[in-house]
Design an enzyme around this catalytic site. Structure first.
Site, PDB file in Angstrom:
ATOM      1  N   ASN A 185       0.809  -1.226   0.000  1.00  0.00           N
ATOM      2  CA  ASN A 185       0.000   0.000   0.000  1.00  0.00           C
ATOM      3  C   ASN A 185       0.843   1.277   0.000  1.00  0.00           C
ATOM      4  O   ASN A 185       0.285   2.379   0.015  1.00  0.00           O
ATOM      5  CB  ASN A 185      -0.954   0.019   1.198  1.00  0.00           C
ATOM      6  CG  ASN A 185      -0.232   0.012   2.533  1.00  0.00           C
ATOM      7  OD1 ASN A 185       0.980  -0.189   2.621  1.00  0.00           O
ATOM      8  ND2 ASN A 185      -0.979   0.234   3.608  1.00  0.00           N
ATOM      9  N   LYS A 186       2.167   1.129  -0.042  1.00  0.00           N
ATOM     10  CA  LYS A 186       3.045   2.294   0.021  1.00  0.00           C
ATOM     11  C   LYS A 186       3.187   2.968  -1.351  1.00  0.00           C
ATOM     12  O   LYS A 186       2.788   2.443  -2.384  1.00  0.00           O
ATOM     13  CB  LYS A 186       4.429   1.889   0.529  1.00  0.00           C
ATOM     14  CG  LYS A 186       4.457   1.362   1.960  1.00  0.00           C
ATOM     15  CD  LYS A 186       4.120   2.437   2.960  1.00  0.00           C
ATOM     16  CE  LYS A 186       4.597   2.115   4.369  1.00  0.00           C
ATOM     17  NZ  LYS A 186       4.146   0.845   4.909  1.00  0.00           N
ATOM     18  N   GLN A 187       3.813   4.147  -1.334  1.00  0.00           N
ATOM     19  CA  GLN A 187       4.027   4.893  -2.570  1.00  0.00           C
ATOM     20  C   GLN A 187       4.850   4.093  -3.569  1.00  0.00           C
ATOM     21  O   GLN A 187       4.594   4.122  -4.767  1.00  0.00           O
ATOM     22  CB  GLN A 187       4.724   6.231  -2.263  1.00  0.00           C
ATOM     23  CG  GLN A 187       3.912   7.188  -1.425  1.00  0.00           C
ATOM     24  CD  GLN A 187       4.090   6.998   0.072  1.00  0.00           C
ATOM     25  OE1 GLN A 187       4.567   5.955   0.536  1.00  0.00           O
ATOM     26  NE2 GLN A 187       3.722   8.013   0.851  1.00  0.00           N
TER      27      GLN A 187
END
Length: 372
Positions: A185-187
């Protein structure tokens, strides 16, 4: 979940043919670990944030743990950190035997309140783990001054903040050792993984040794171990995905910002409180889209109702000091950090990812308004 409704996930990585291409290159090379893809990824990260060095590790938690060890934290030491964070912000030094102390957050930014931090420092305090929560830069300069005045080590947990900017310079490029994470879910999403950035060559060499069982890189053989280390190695397959993600990071950040701005518009007048906006010194890197429901509204009931409508959501985030193991081990209870505790009771995360379609956002907001 209501029948016939397509589920809207909470998060989804943005992957395309470039990731496939670079992963295939690694697979065909036969170098799955400790290969050139990791070296290239580290170079790109350091260049991106403006740090001198970068060391890739198996997770952001691993990076925080290694920095805690390098700082010499151990039994009898206290470390101050934020109650609004993921548990790794405290686990990293608890693993070394240090004791957690939580200072309350600023109600606007949800990051460590420098005044609360100053008040939490005792003669046993040895370090501070400052968190850039939800991708919003912490008050790094004020926190650094406090650490310098008291002789404390400072570690920046920037796991959620790759791409954020503090006072005109990228987070991770301010001379403080910082850690980024790459959960899906991170950049930048590589499945698992993290990276530590630092301006200290000595620290960088230690990180490389400690992540690889304490091996000595200069003049030693494969079985030449000069210190107790860990297996916190990353893989070239993950690094290949990371390189492809970094190549389009500006695009990913722009898409995330567009999704956040669309939510802002759709939620106007709803009564929910969004995360604080940017200002001259802080530019958020959008990680998740979190809102606080109005006081008096049952947040958990809202979550249940959204899920019944096929909309993924979660309580983001429970206070670290009120987790069961924290209560049982250290005796923490309600009232330690009243600002954080009040915020945590009312916040939830909405579906958020770069390719989230406008019509799905409209459906999310419609369901949220109906649940309030």
């Amino acid at each position: 979940m209501s029948t016939g409704l397509r589920e809207i996930p909470l998060a989804r990585p943005y992957l395309d043919e470039r990731e496939e291409e670079l992963v295939l290159e690694v697979l065909r090379s036969g170098r799955l670990s400790l290969g050139p893809a990791i070296d290239r990824f580290e170079e790109l990260v350091a260049e991106r944030v403006g740090s001198s060095y970068a060391a890739a590790v198996s997770s952001a938690t691993a990076g925080l743990h290694l920095l805690s060890r390098i700082a010499g934290l151990g039994p009898g030491d206290e470390v101050v950190t934020s109650p609004i964070s993921f548990v790794s912000s405290a686990n990293c030094f608890i693993l070394e035997g240090a004791t957690p102390v939580f200072a309350d957050v600023d109600p606007r930014t949800l990051n460590l309140d420098p005044a609360a931090l100053e008040a939490a420092v005792t003669e046993r305090t040895k370090a501070v783990v400052a968190v850039d929560m939800f991708g919003y830069p912490c008050e790094l300069d004020e926190i650094r001054v406090i650490c310098e005045q008291h002789g404390l080590a400072l570690i920046e947990d920037a796991a959620e903040a790759l791409g954020a900017v503090y006072k005109g310079r990228a987070v991770g490029g301010h001379g403080v050792p910082a850690v980024f994470g790459f959960y899906p879910n991170k950049q930048v999403a590589t499945g698992e993984g993290g990276v530590v950035v630092t301006d200290s060559e000595e620290e960088w060499k230690l990180l490389r040794s400690l992540r690889n069982q304490g091996r000595e890189y200069e003049g030693g053989g494969w079985f030449h171990h000069v210190r107790v280390g860990l297996n916190y190695r990353w893989t070239d397959v993950q690094a290949a995905i990371g390189i492809a993600q970094l190549e389009k990071l500006d695009r990913l950040l722009a898409l995330r910002t567009e999704v956040a701005q669309r939510y802002d518009q759709l939620l106007a007048g709803s009564g929910v409180e969004p995360l604080c906006p940017d200002d001259d010194d802080h530019r958020r890197s959008w990680f998740v889209y979190v809102v606080a429901v109005p006081s008096g509204v049952d947040r958990d009931r809202v979550i249940e109702q959204l899920r019944a409508e096929g909309i993924a959501t979660a309580d983001y985030v429970p206070c670290v000091h009120l987790q069961p193991y924290m209560r049982e081990t250290y005796g923490f209870a309600e009232g330690v950090c009243p600002v954080a505790e009040e915020v945590a009771k009312r916040t939830l995360a909405l579906p958020f990812f770069p390719q989230l379609e406008a019509q799905d956002q409209e459906r999310v907001v419609e369901a949220l308004r109906a649940a309030l």
